[in-house]
Design an enzyme around this catalytic site. Structure first.
Site, PDB file in Angstrom:
ATOM      1  CB  CYS A   1      -0.931   0.005   1.210  1.00 12.54           C
ATOM      2  SG  CYS A   1      -0.078   0.105   2.794  1.00 12.54           S
ATOM      3  CG  ASN A   2       2.428   2.992   2.898  1.00  9.01           C
ATOM      4  OD1 ASN A   2       1.697   3.906   2.546  1.00  9.01           O
ATOM      5  ND2 ASN A   2       2.299   2.391   4.060  1.00  9.01           N
TER       6      ASN A   2
ATOM      7  N   GLY B   1     -12.393  -6.665   3.982  1.00 13.19           N
ATOM      8  CA  GLY B   1     -11.166  -7.301   3.506  1.00 13.19           C
ATOM      9  C   GLY B   1     -10.787  -8.482   4.374  1.00 13.19           C
TER      10      GLY B   1
ATOM     11  CG  MET C   1      -3.470  -3.779   5.470  1.00 12.41           C
ATOM     12  SD  MET C   1      -2.872  -2.283   6.242  1.00 12.41           S
ATOM     13  CE  MET C   1      -1.908  -1.635   4.894  1.00 12.41           C
TER      14      MET C   1
END
Length: 427
Positions: free
Chosen positions: A51-52, A190, A194
């Protein structure tokens, strides 16, 4: 050969750019890696995509040519110009690339310093590339050394003493927004790490947690693993659920938004939605009662986390520096070994030839040929032992490459073949 990395992260590039580059889909990732590996400048390549960060980690013949290919192919994929991509990316070559890789594996380059998910993500990327045949001895050596560095930092510093992640930081952000999460109704979408961590942290803050996922069994598995009062609901109820929960966390791998403006119903309370997905799960929302927080919005809390861990980070970077030097020293030693091996082979061949010649000429009785050959071999071993040890010692110096070239010339050894031997032995 050179180690080369092109890196797009929360520190250097916008969320919009990272979304356009996203290669979380396995088919797309395989196609992109195949395009690179078909180019003769690339020997090996892998692509961690979180995600980063999106990073191309490669083992290449020419770093500048490899950079041209990477930026051109990325530009064709995402619609940004080559210049725009170059302006937002960081590139690393050889020692800088290894230092960066070790820092990433140790989570020193993460939005949340000290988080432990990155090692698993790197291992997944490495396995994906290895299964395709795109990750060989060059990247294997670098990645295994990176994992060793990360393990040493975790065991000798307190950088991960209180493990945190983007998801746990997101829960803290939600707590700041509401003041308290106790009794709050939270929806988590999800089934990855996470979502699991978000559920875990929300439960610790005594929130009421509902979990949904397209595959309901995966959501149920998280609830079972946490052994907690989590309500698991079918994904088909998404439209209803987002309008009956004050708090929402979403982190799916969907290529397009799963929540749109048209799904929103007016409520009498304020809502906070945290979108941890890249690309984003939540489309453009225009509702003054809904505050949407994106993954890059968590940077302030992450910076506070960095401040708390600054001393540990300094200690960790010292370890990264030491282990980067050790890595290249070991590479030079490995490069010297084939040369030493060929030196012995040539010497033993000379012993064979001279023993046979001396026997044939009658200088040595036939019955003593074996003993003479053994004595010649021992003489060669004794003579070459100190020479080979000195060669290993100088392999750690800056002049080692020049020395190897001179020795290869003196010994009449083809350097190209020598490097190919090294590569084959590493497989």
């Amino acid at each position: 050969m050179h180690y080369f990395i092109v890196s797009f992260t929360y520190k250097n590039s916008s969320l919009e750019l990272r979304e356009s580059l996203n290669l979380s889909c396995m088919t797309q990732r395989e196609e992109f890696l195949s395009l690179l590996i078909e180019n003769h400048d690339f020997d090996e390549v892998m692509l961690p995509n979180t995600c980063n960060r999106i990073e191309l980690i490669a083992y290449v013949k020419d770093a500048s040519l490899a950079a041209e290919v990477i930026f051109e192919q990325l530009s064709l994929r995402c619609g940004y110009s080559v210049k725009e991509l170059q302006n937002q990316a960081d590139t690393y070559n050889d020692a800088a690339a290894i230092h960066h890789l070790f820092s990433v594996a140790a989570s020193l380059d993460s939005l949340v310093v000290g988080e432990t998910q990155i090692v698993g993500q790197l291992k997944d990327a490495m396995k994906f590339a290895s299964d395709l045949g795109y990750c060989g001895s060059g990247l294997n050596q670098a990645m295994n050394a990176a994992f060793k560095c990360a393990a040493k930092i975790r065991s000798t510093t307190n950088i991960s003493a209180k493990p945190v992640s983007i998801a746990s930081i997101a829960v803290l952000k939600a707590k700041d927004e509401f003041g308290s999460l106790e009794g709050l109704n939270a929806l988590v979408i999800g089934s990855g790490d996470m979502s699991r961590i978000a559920c875990q942290n929300l439960l610790q803050h005594k929130a009421n947690v509902t979990l949904i996922n397209r595959t309901m069994s995966k959501a149920q598995k998280i609830a079972d693993e946490l052994d907690a009062p989590i309500s698991v609901r079918p994904f088909e109820e998404l439209g209803e659920l987002i309008n009956h929960h004050e708090l929402l966390f979403t982190a799916t791998s969907s290529k397009s938004p799963i929540i749109e403006q048209s799904m929103i119903q007016e409520q009498f309370y304020n809502r906070v939605w945290l979108d941890l997905a890249v690309p984003r799960d939540i489309g453009m929302i225009n509702d003054e009662d809904i505050k949407v927080i994106l993954v890059d919005d968590l940077e302030d809390i992450a910076k506070a986390n960095i401040e708390l861990r600054n001393q540990e980070a300094r200690n960790s970077y010292a370890i990264v520096g030491e282990m980067t030097t050790e890595f290249f020293n070991s590479l030079h030693v490995n490069e010297m070994e084939p040369l030493i091996k060929d030196m012995y082979i040539k010497a033993f061949e000379a012993v064979d030839a001279e023993t046979q010649r001396a026997t044939k000429k009658g200088f040595i009785p036939k019955e003593l040929e074996m003993q003479a050959h053994k004595m010649g071999t021992q003489i060669v071993k004794r003579f070459l032992h100190s020479i080979s040890e000195n060669m290993r010692d100088v392999s750690n110096t800056k002049s080692s490459q020049a020395l190897m070239s001179h020795l290869a010339y003196l010994l009449n050894i083809n350097e190209t073949l020598m490097h190919e031997e090294t590569k084959e032995e590493g497989k």
